[in-house]
Design a protein around this motif. Structure first.
Motif, mmCIF file in Angstrom:
data_model
loop_
_atom_site.group_PDB
_atom_site.id
_atom_site.type_symbol
_atom_site.label_atom_id
_atom_site.label_comp_id
_atom_site.label_asym_id
_atom_site.label_seq_id
_atom_site.Cartn_x
_atom_site.Cartn_y
_atom_site.Cartn_z
ATOM 1 N N ARG A 1 -6.638 2.473 -7.057
ATOM 2 C CA ARG A 1 -6.481 3.964 -6.074
ATOM 3 C C ARG A 1 -7.809 3.544 -5.722
ATOM 4 N NH1 ARG A 1 -3.229 8.356 -6.158
ATOM 5 N NH2 ARG A 1 -2.240 7.915 -8.356
ATOM 6 N N VAL B 1 -1.266 5.214 -11.969
ATOM 7 C CA VAL B 1 -2.162 3.766 -11.319
ATOM 8 C C VAL B 1 -2.889 3.244 -12.573
ATOM 9 C CG1 VAL B 1 -4.017 2.574 -10.602
ATOM 10 C CG2 VAL B 1 -2.496 4.164 -9.817
ATOM 11 N N ASP C 1 -6.832 8.147 -2.119
ATOM 12 C CA ASP C 1 -4.968 8.090 -2.678
ATOM 13 C C ASP C 1 -4.164 7.756 -2.426
ATOM 14 O OD1 ASP C 1 -5.749 10.022 -4.576
ATOM 15 O OD2 ASP C 1 -5.819 11.854 -3.616
ATOM 16 N N ARG D 1 3.075 12.152 -8.102
ATOM 17 C CA ARG D 1 2.113 11.522 -8.580
ATOM 18 C C ARG D 1 2.404 10.219 -9.312
ATOM 19 N NH1 ARG D 1 -3.168 11.528 -6.949
ATOM 20 N NH2 ARG D 1 -5.305 10.835 -7.952
ATOM 21 N N ARG E 1 0.506 -1.545 -0.080
ATOM 22 C CA ARG E 1 -0.053 -0.184 0.198
ATOM 23 C C ARG E 1 1.167 1.502 -0.093
ATOM 24 N NH1 ARG E 1 -4.637 -1.791 3.934
ATOM 25 N NH2 ARG E 1 -5.491 -3.809 3.325
ATOM 26 N N ASN F 1 -0.079 7.736 -1.587
ATOM 27 C CA ASN F 1 0.083 9.286 -3.069
ATOM 28 C C ASN F 1 -0.347 10.642 -3.074
ATOM 29 O OD1 ASN F 1 -0.013 8.474 -6.604
ATOM 30 N ND2 ASN F 1 2.011 9.550 -5.374
ATOM 31 N N ILE G 1 -2.892 3.676 -3.055
ATOM 32 C CA ILE G 1 -2.492 2.747 -3.558
ATOM 33 C C ILE G 1 -2.384 1.292 -3.492
ATOM 34 C CG2 ILE G 1 -1.067 2.440 -5.863
ATOM 35 C CD1 ILE G 1 -1.026 4.963 -6.550
#
Length: 244
Positions: free
Chosen positions: A176, A136, A180, A133, A112, A115, A182
């Protein structure tokens, strides 16, 4: 009676799973609790020897005890003796020849990544914070090159002690959520030392634009640890469950 435990823990304060002389570990605390409960020196056997700082929802351990206590009640008794960051989720009797490491398994891990621009302290213990950023969609597409049976030498620590680097990844996805975070979700028949963390570190390189599309496939085919990305930090890794 052989008892199987499903163990959840926050690995932040521990030097990994396996008992060692230079730090407190999950297994050490578990051995102490089991021995105290049954009044004998009992050693547990773990399924996955997670590293320092790595977390779990469903690691597995077994032990043998001469007891009349119902197996499903043992979890309650052990949780009274364990610290709050180690909790038995289930206890059950299994055949005497059941071994958590040698039985055929499907292991599920998640890595995890938080982000966003600024760190959220409520996520700090259980995610790796990365402020740039990440793409994904590209990370997920790149990850599919890892599905199937492969030689994962490029994604294993040079400290790996194994006769074969061949493993099978059944599925992998990168998503995601609305906070935020991921999540790299990966399932396979077994994983090499640091394999999931190296996969995560490699996908972060692609997602942040530091490597071009095709990097993961090229790294896999190189069979060389130097061809892949860095080992991502331990706090983002979670052992979700082990299916037998």
């Amino acid at each position: 009676m052989r008892v199987k435990l499903t163990v959840a823990y926050d690995g932040t304060s521990y030097c990994g799973w396996q008992v060692q002389p230079n730090g407190i570990t999950i297994q050490e605390k578990l051995n102490q609790a089991v021995s105290d409960l049954f009044g004998a020196d009992i050693q547990t056997i773990g399924a996955s020897r997670t590293d320092s700082g790595v977390h779990a929802l469903g690691n597995v351990a077994v032990f043998d005890a001469d007891t009349r206590m119902p197996a499903d009640k043992i979890a309650f008794a052990l949780n009274e003796r364990l610290p709050r960051d180690i909790v038995i989720q289930k206890s059950e009797e299994v055949p005497a020849d059941f071994h958590p490491r040698f039985a055929k398994t499907n292991k599920v891990y998640e890595y995890r990544i938080l982000n966003r621009t600024f760190l959220d302290p409520l996520f700090a213990r259980y995610t790796y914070f990365f402020h740039r950023r990440l793409d994904v969609k590209l990370m997920n597409a790149e990850a599919q090159a890892l599905v199937g049976e492969h030689d994962f030498t490029s994604f294993a620590s040079i400290k790996s002690q194994t006769n074969s680097f061949v493993r099978t990844i059944h599925q992998i996805s990168v998503t995601r959520d609305d906070t935020d975070v991921i999540t790299i979700h990966v399932e396979g028949n077994g994983f090499l030392y640091n394999q999931v963390r190296i996969i995560a570190g490699s996908l972060i390189l692609v997602g942040s634009g530091q490597r071009e599309a095709g990097f993961i496939k090229e790294a896999l085919e190189a069979h060389d640890r130097e061809a892949s990305g860095p080992t991502a930090p331990p706090e983002g890794l979670l052992l979700v469950r082990i299916d037998y």
